[in-house]
Motif scaffolding. Sequence first.
Motif, PDB file in Angstrom:
ATOM      1  N   ARG A 189       0.826  -1.213   0.000  1.00 25.69           N
ATOM      2  CA  ARG A 189       0.000   0.000   0.000  1.00 25.69           C
ATOM      3  C   ARG A 189       0.855   1.257   0.000  1.00 25.69           C
ATOM      4  NH1 ARG A 189      -3.766  -1.251   4.963  1.00 25.69           N
ATOM      5  NH2 ARG A 189      -2.160  -2.812   5.377  1.00 25.69           N
ATOM      6  N   LEU A 207       0.904   4.218  -2.888  1.00 24.76           N
ATOM      7  CA  LEU A 207       0.670   5.621  -2.563  1.00 24.76           C
ATOM      8  C   LEU A 207       1.849   6.487  -2.992  1.00 24.76           C
ATOM      9  CD1 LEU A 207      -1.412   7.455  -1.330  1.00 24.76           C
ATOM     10  CD2 LEU A 207      -0.489   6.933   0.936  1.00 24.76           C
ATOM     11  N   LEU A 223       2.915   5.687   6.017  1.00 25.07           N
ATOM     12  CA  LEU A 223       1.628   5.420   5.375  1.00 25.07           C
ATOM     13  C   LEU A 223       0.536   6.296   5.989  1.00 25.07           C
ATOM     14  CD1 LEU A 223       0.024   3.722   3.339  1.00 25.07           C
ATOM     15  CD2 LEU A 223      -0.330   2.033   5.171  1.00 25.07           C
ATOM     16  N   ARG A 242      -1.307   8.992   3.570  1.00 27.10           N
ATOM     17  CA  ARG A 242      -2.748   8.832   3.343  1.00 27.10           C
ATOM     18  C   ARG A 242      -3.484  10.136   3.644  1.00 27.10           C
ATOM     19  NH1 ARG A 242      -5.704   3.997   3.688  1.00 27.10           N
ATOM     20  NH2 ARG A 242      -7.040   4.985   5.252  1.00 27.10           N
ATOM     21  N   GLN A 253      -9.066   7.821   0.388  1.00 22.85           N
ATOM     22  CA  GLN A 253      -8.347   6.607   0.768  1.00 22.85           C
ATOM     23  C   GLN A 253      -9.308   5.615   1.415  1.00 22.85           C
ATOM     24  OE1 GLN A 253      -4.792   6.166   0.200  1.00 22.85           O
ATOM     25  NE2 GLN A 253      -5.440   7.859  -1.139  1.00 22.85           N
ATOM     26  N   ASP A 313      -8.845   1.905   6.807  1.00 23.13           N
ATOM     27  CA  ASP A 313      -7.818   0.946   7.227  1.00 23.13           C
ATOM     28  C   ASP A 313      -7.908   0.822   8.749  1.00 23.13           C
ATOM     29  OD1 ASP A 313      -5.506  -0.459   7.921  1.00 23.13           O
ATOM     30  OD2 ASP A 313      -4.365   0.369   6.247  1.00 23.13           O
TER      31      ASP A 313
END
Length: 533
Positions: free
Chosen positions: A434, A438, A487, A491, A501, A504
Amino acid sequence: MDQTIEAALGTAARLDRALGDPMDERNPASFHAAVATDREGRFPQHLRDAAFSWGLAEYLTPAASGGRLRSLDHCLALFRVLARRDLTAASAIAAGFLAGLPVWQRGTPAQRRAVAALLRRHELLGLPMGEAEHGVDITADARLDALAGAGNAWSLSGRTTLAGHDGHVAGTTLLARTGAGVTAFLLLREADRGGHWRSDPAYETHGLRGSALGRLTLSGFPAGPAETVGPPGQGRETAARTLPVARLVVAGLALGGLDTCLRAVVAFTRSRRLYGAPILELEPVAVRLADVYADLLIGEAVCHGLCRTARTDPHRFPAASARVGDLVPELAGDGVESLAIVLGARAYCATEHWHGIVEKMRRDVAVVTALADSGDFPPAAPPDELPPDPFVPVPPELAWLGEPAADGAGDGDPLARARALVREEGLPGPYAPRLLELLDRLAGIASHRGASPSPGDARLDAAAACASAWLHGRHRDDFHATGAWLLLCLRRIAVRLGEPQPADAGLRRRTVDRIGLDHDGRRLFSDIEVPLR
């Protein structure tokens, strides 16, 4: 690891510990005291005195002038921890520091000694803020006129608004029209022998109560070569060179206010129960906390990136500050408002939950955020259009700090380096795919940057700052080593770039757990572990 940043945060932590427990109502530097003085409209003199008694004056005075200030990292860290206590006191001290920058940059040795002595007496300069007629646009009619006398002597008359502790400032640096053009002057109140200096309250604000803007009126104030800062006629250039540092200082103040609001709201979400459990366990609440925490980390990365640029590539610092300097106060302002939604009606109460510190900080951060707008103030030179002078190792904006530290070269393209590292070496845990996706997406957005500046440029620069921070600290702990930290930040930046996004839940849980660890450990909400107690 960036040792300069960590050393600066360590110094700031020592100041915070010296100020005592902010939750202790008996402590004059507590949240309770901050709210009490705010409600009464009094300046928090106790906090200012405590900070200066600790030795703050030495960290506001460059080493070249006998102090201990060697990098902007210390400015950022110290103003940040002061602001987390009380933005009113921190903003007044910051205004005094910024008012002295023209002296550190272009002043004579005698002027520098005078400002250093003033700070060591626990006194402050006032920062000119302009008049309502034209705000900060100094290309409009100048606020002060200088009547020329014999031998480069002037008589200054006019008025301006000063930010600081109302009428109690010890002096100021300001601009006035002279025959040579707009000229900068250092004026000390103690030099007034004939009633030429008058200070009156000008405006009261909803935030930063007790530190109202004062109106300074000069009536024939005598000024000569001893008061002139820099060459006559170059006042605009002198003042403009303070802007890159000013943006960084305002960002530090905003981060400090956001830290306290996040800390207070985390405590509230743990104690407030709904449906048989703490509201922290509700998904909408956890999402808000994680998003605000990410915004704080992004803002910190941007500020630390600017400080690192000032040390490793000082010629790029003014342009970098101009691109991203306003983003951090924007993130802090948005974060405080988001946290207020979690508090609900308590966000408007002046006595609820931690003595009402969130209600005060909410007003204060709004005022500080407004200061981030530099208006139509022109830069000293278009920094991106002029090549660095090979014979000038440090530009005028930073020369007062001395030679740049031997911290090595800059980061190049941090996003590209992060992509290469993740692709070639991999990461433990589930986040590498991921994160790579990104990073590729952000690289694609960056490749379509236009020639003209756009709001998205600051966010892309913030993404690069986060990548740089991660590269410097990726071995710090598991949250960094797995790529979760980067991350989380990227994000959030992607969302602000208009790139939604997917949820998560795993990353959110890890983030909320990390927030809890910092809260319980009484640490600064930071990428770097900074114990405050």
